[in-house]
Design a protein around this motif. Structure first.
Motif, PDB file in Angstrom:
ATOM      1  N   ASP B  40      -1.172  -1.804  12.719  1.00  0.00           N
ATOM      2  CA  ASP B  40      -0.112  -2.566  11.046  1.00  0.00           C
ATOM      3  C   ASP B  40      -0.735  -2.200  10.449  1.00  0.00           C
ATOM      4  O   ASP B  40      -0.765  -3.776   9.378  1.00  0.00           O
ATOM      5  N   GLU B  41      -1.893  -1.100   9.560  1.00  0.00           N
ATOM      6  CA  GLU B  41      -2.186  -1.503   7.927  1.00  0.00           C
ATOM      7  C   GLU B  41      -1.424  -0.965   7.029  1.00  0.00           C
ATOM      8  O   GLU B  41      -0.988   0.328   7.479  1.00  0.00           O
ATOM      9  N   THR B  42      -0.284  -0.946   6.504  1.00  0.00           N
ATOM     10  CA  THR B  42       0.095  -0.746   4.870  1.00  0.00           C
ATOM     11  C   THR B  42      -0.715  -0.176   3.669  1.00  0.00           C
ATOM     12  O   THR B  42      -0.090   0.614   3.316  1.00  0.00           O
ATOM     13  N   TRP B  43      -1.322  -0.143   3.798  1.00  0.00           N
ATOM     14  CA  TRP B  43      -2.876   0.216   2.643  1.00  0.00           C
ATOM     15  C   TRP B  43      -2.797   1.984   2.367  1.00  0.00           C
ATOM     16  O   TRP B  43      -2.471   1.926   1.429  1.00  0.00           O
ATOM     17  N   VAL B  44      -2.226   2.364   3.570  1.00  0.00           N
ATOM     18  CA  VAL B  44      -2.569   3.637   3.569  1.00  0.00           C
ATOM     19  C   VAL B  44      -1.397   4.253   3.262  1.00  0.00           C
ATOM     20  O   VAL B  44      -0.954   5.362   2.400  1.00  0.00           O
ATOM     21  N   PHE B  45       0.136   3.418   2.540  1.00  0.00           N
ATOM     22  CA  PHE B  45       0.632   3.180   2.302  1.00  0.00           C
ATOM     23  C   PHE B  45       1.011   3.701   0.196  1.00  0.00           C
ATOM     24  O   PHE B  45       2.026   3.367  -0.488  1.00  0.00           O
ATOM     25  N   GLY B  46       0.122   2.684   0.189  1.00  0.00           N
ATOM     26  CA  GLY B  46      -0.525   2.178  -1.211  1.00  0.00           C
ATOM     27  C   GLY B  46      -0.181   3.215  -2.174  1.00  0.00           C
ATOM     28  O   GLY B  46      -0.666   4.790  -1.862  1.00  0.00           O
ATOM     29  N   TRP B  47      -0.555   3.191  -4.077  1.00  0.00           N
ATOM     30  CA  TRP B  47      -0.383   4.543  -4.316  1.00  0.00           C
ATOM     31  C   TRP B  47      -2.162   4.895  -4.742  1.00  0.00           C
ATOM     32  O   TRP B  47      -1.470   6.254  -5.102  1.00  0.00           O
ATOM     33  N   LYS B  48      -2.131   4.293  -4.195  1.00  0.00           N
ATOM     34  CA  LYS B  48      -4.060   5.166  -4.008  1.00  0.00           C
ATOM     35  C   LYS B  48      -4.027   6.209  -3.468  1.00  0.00           C
ATOM     36  O   LYS B  48      -4.552   7.576  -4.189  1.00  0.00           O
ATOM     37  N   PRO B  49      -3.596   5.629  -1.617  1.00  0.00           N
ATOM     38  CA  PRO B  49      -3.856   6.877  -0.940  1.00  0.00           C
ATOM     39  C   PRO B  49      -3.644   7.747  -1.327  1.00  0.00           C
ATOM     40  O   PRO B  49      -3.266   9.100  -1.154  1.00  0.00           O
ATOM     41  N   LEU B  50      -1.972   7.899  -1.954  1.00  0.00           N
ATOM     42  CA  LEU B  50      -1.043   8.508  -2.375  1.00  0.00           C
ATOM     43  C   LEU B  50      -1.097   9.809  -3.442  1.00  0.00           C
ATOM     44  O   LEU B  50      -1.454  10.726  -3.630  1.00  0.00           O
ATOM     45  N   LEU B  51      -2.013   8.707  -4.116  1.00  0.00           N
ATOM     46  CA  LEU B  51      -2.319   9.232  -5.586  1.00  0.00           C
ATOM     47  C   LEU B  51      -3.750  10.401  -5.722  1.00  0.00           C
ATOM     48  O   LEU B  51      -3.604  12.010  -5.639  1.00  0.00           O
ATOM     49  N   ILE B  52      -4.723  10.228  -4.261  1.00  0.00           N
ATOM     50  CA  ILE B  52      -5.475  10.874  -3.474  1.00  0.00           C
ATOM     51  C   ILE B  52      -4.992  12.514  -2.881  1.00  0.00           C
ATOM     52  O   ILE B  52      -5.325  13.119  -3.198  1.00  0.00           O
ATOM     53  N   VAL B  53      -3.888  12.607  -2.287  1.00  0.00           N
ATOM     54  CA  VAL B  53      -2.977  13.204  -1.706  1.00  0.00           C
ATOM     55  C   VAL B  53      -2.528  14.222  -2.618  1.00  0.00           C
ATOM     56  O   VAL B  53      -2.569  15.308  -2.407  1.00  0.00           O
TER      57      VAL B  53
END
Lengths: 175, 103
Positions: B40-53
């Motif tokens: 149930d962790e939602t941080w993985v969809f935050g802007w930082k992980p998406l920016l890294i990708v």
């Protein structure tokens, strides 16, 4: 079921880890020397001199020896795939471990498809010695080209991936 | 007449892009789904992980392209490699070959 396995395997955790880590090292490094100092130099020579018969003979010889040489890597890989889940169960790990989930994703999505193709090219339908035995020179040349494509495309993926796997396993990195 | 090897810079550029996109997106998607679905962790969809990708895909594609080009001798000096015409008898290796029975 999982709890029973964990109880059974728990005392053997470090022994399983020893086997796992040893075979990871074999998987990662067993072909490094042959790849860097035999395969790549000879194939570079062939790419610069594609009509040179001496270079082509050496290229074919190196490729067939490399097909044999990856046997160690391909014995190690299934052992890693077996001991990895055993460690997961014995160690009581779960999806809260960032490093482990990232490692699992890399193993399944990156290394597994590459290794399946590598098994085919080195030991089964794509093995150059087997193709040579059929006497079909066009198929042999096509087999060499396919394997060179495989090495060109997979090497920039598998080498950083393997290094990342080892890094994650040692540092147990968490976001 | 041997077939010519069909590898070329345009093909390697396309391959690098596809390989990079697949590698980064698939690993990110699998990791994000595991963390979200099981923890149930939602941080993985935050802007930082998406920016890294988003940053990693072109950088890694560039890395793969340069790797392929250098490995395929398309560029780089290669001055440390020598190509001298020599003819040698290469040894054959057959691990399954049985030894002849001794007299």
């Amino acid at each position: 079921m999982i709890d029973a396995l964990r109880e059974l395997l728990g005392p053997w955790y470090l022994y399983i880890k020893f086997v796992h880590v040893t075979f990871v090292m074999v998987w990662v490094f067993s072909t490094a020397h042959a790849y860097a100092y035999y395969v790549v130099p000879v194939f570079k020579a062939w790419r610069r001199n594609p009509e040179d018969e001496d270079v082509i003979e050496l290229r074919d010889w190196v490729m067939e020896r490399f097909d044999q040489g990856v046997i160690m890597e391909h014995v190690a890989y299934p052992i890693i795939l077996i001991t990895g889940p055993l460690l997961f169960i014995a160690g009581g790990w779960n999806s809260s471990s960032d490093w482990l989930m990232l490692k699992l994703a890399i193993v399944v999505l990156i290394t597994l498809p590459i290794e399946i193709l590598d098994y085919h090219l080195s030991h089964f339908g794509g093995a150059k010695a087997n193709i040579r035995a059929t006497g079909d020179k066009e198929a042999y040349e096509a087999g060499i080209h396919l394997h060179w494509y495989f090495l060109l495309y997979s090497s920039p993926v598998i080498m950083p991936a393997a290094l990342l796997i080892v890094f994650l396993a040692i540092t147990k990195f968490s976001f | 007449m041997r077939a010519k090897f069909s590898g070329n810079p345009a093909r390697y550029r396309l391959a690098s892009t596809v390989i990079s996109a697949y590698s980064v997106l698939s690993v990110y998607a699998a990791f994000a789904l595991i963390k979200w679905g099981l923890q149930d962790e939602t941080w993985v969809f935050g802007w930082k992980p998406l920016l890294i990708v988003a940053v990693l895909i072109p950088l890694y594609a560039r890395f793969c392209y340069r790797w392929m080009m250098r490995t395929d001798a398309q560029y780089g000096s290669g001055s440390s490699w020598q190509l001298v015409a020599t003819k040698v008898k290469l040894p054959e290796f057959n691990p399954r070959k049985k030894k002849a029975p001794s007299q």
